[in-house]
Design a protein around this motif. Sequence first.
Motif, PDB file in Angstrom:
ATOM      1  N   THR A  21       0.842  -1.214   0.000  1.00 57.94           N
ATOM      2  CA  THR A  21       0.000   0.000   0.000  1.00 57.94           C
ATOM      3  C   THR A  21       0.870   1.255   0.000  1.00 57.94           C
ATOM      4  O   THR A  21       0.631   2.194  -0.768  1.00 57.94           O
ATOM      5  CB  THR A  21      -0.919   0.010   1.243  1.00 57.94           C
ATOM      6  OG1 THR A  21      -1.735  -1.157   1.227  1.00 57.94           O
ATOM      7  CG2 THR A  21      -1.804   1.254   1.258  1.00 57.94           C
ATOM      8  N   ILE A  25       0.870   3.983  -3.141  1.00 60.80           N
ATOM      9  CA  ILE A  25       0.509   5.390  -2.915  1.00 60.80           C
ATOM     10  C   ILE A  25       1.688   6.304  -3.255  1.00 60.80           C
ATOM     11  O   ILE A  25       1.531   7.323  -3.945  1.00 60.80           O
ATOM     12  CB  ILE A  25       0.056   5.608  -1.447  1.00 60.80           C
ATOM     13  CG1 ILE A  25      -1.302   4.929  -1.209  1.00 60.80           C
ATOM     14  CG2 ILE A  25      -0.046   7.107  -1.135  1.00 60.80           C
ATOM     15  CD1 ILE A  25      -1.775   4.984   0.237  1.00 60.80           C
ATOM     16  N   LEU A  76      -5.132  12.133  -2.284  1.00 61.74           N
ATOM     17  CA  LEU A  76      -5.449  10.710  -2.182  1.00 61.74           C
ATOM     18  C   LEU A  76      -6.865  10.419  -2.670  1.00 61.74           C
ATOM     19  O   LEU A  76      -7.761  11.250  -2.530  1.00 61.74           O
ATOM     20  CB  LEU A  76      -5.315  10.236  -0.731  1.00 61.74           C
ATOM     21  CG  LEU A  76      -3.923  10.329  -0.098  1.00 61.74           C
ATOM     22  CD1 LEU A  76      -3.980   9.889   1.363  1.00 61.74           C
ATOM     23  CD2 LEU A  76      -2.909   9.498  -0.867  1.00 61.74           C
ATOM     24  N   GLU A  80      -7.718   4.997  -1.200  1.00 58.72           N
ATOM     25  CA  GLU A  80      -6.407   5.153  -0.545  1.00 58.72           C
ATOM     26  C   GLU A  80      -6.590   5.698   0.872  1.00 58.72           C
ATOM     27  O   GLU A  80      -5.912   5.278   1.808  1.00 58.72           O
ATOM     28  CB  GLU A  80      -5.514   6.092  -1.363  1.00 58.72           C
ATOM     29  CG  GLU A  80      -4.985   5.459  -2.649  1.00 58.72           C
ATOM     30  CD  GLU A  80      -4.288   6.454  -3.565  1.00 58.72           C
ATOM     31  OE1 GLU A  80      -3.466   6.012  -4.394  1.00 58.72           O
ATOM     32  OE2 GLU A  80      -4.562   7.669  -3.466  1.00 58.72           O
TER      33      GLU A  80
END
Length: 326
Positions: A21, A25, A76, A80
Amino acid sequence: GGGVVWVMGKEMEKPKLQHETVDDISQRLSLLPDLYLPHALRSRGDSVTQSEKKSHLVDLLGRDAALFLERYGSDLSSSELQEFNIFKEDYEIGWHLKQLKSMMNPTVEEKRAQAAVVKNRRLAFMSILMQGGQYFSEDAMRMRAPLLHHQYIGKFQDPSSRTFFLPGERLSDLLIRQVEEADFQDRLKEEREKAGLAGEDEESEEEESTEEGNVFENEAATQHLETGKQTTIHQYEDGLEWDSEDHNEGMNAEDPGALEPSRLAISEEVMQAKLEDFTQIMQQKFLSGEDTEHVDYSKIDHDAALDDHWLKEISQDAEDKYFDED
């Protein structure tokens, strides 16, 4: 990174985002063209590589999730953002999550509150523009809205006066004004064609106001013609409507001093009232977001500094009143 936290007196492992993750991101954000960077990287300009940007993001996300959300939270996606729910027990991170989620999915009350904030910021910016004196000057508004100006004011003005020499004016300035005026007349003609007014006789404003006019609420103005005959004139949105059946009397070719109906003099008071009405419409257009060619609304709407404008105005008024009383 990891570490421990104390919850209700018990030692617990601090939650962590999954490595995948964090990588996803950081990878996506590192590709954004206007990504915020700390001074050490920003000062290097274009020499900063994408992998360096990504490394900075990975490091910050592992070190201080609250600061990461403060800087990059608005970039984001909602999915996310969901990943950060594992930190929601942390007061600071929880606060950022709540703020960011309300921005993405505002309630009716939040939408209403935001709309009020935007309206006040636009009012504040308009107040600043009005104090500056240029943006809402007649000439500037005329250039932005040729047809609207013509309907309210221009038809009662002598257009040739805008191409005359002004006292102390240089020839180069006159030539610039003449070019600007020619451009204005082209735009006015184009707007008239779009509005379906192109084929009409420019001098027959009487017909135009009958077809297009919406009667103002104020009372009819009364004018005296050169013949001495009193004629009642009802104000319309774009001109004057004549009640007198023989309003052409005294305006024929045998009377060179007679005024054309479209150029008939109206009083200073009526002209001033028309200018005020035109200005109010232009101000409303600005507030409703129609001036996108001339101002950056996103910058105005997000400028928190404008929230202090009215406080400064109130403070200044109070200060002026204090000194006036002295």
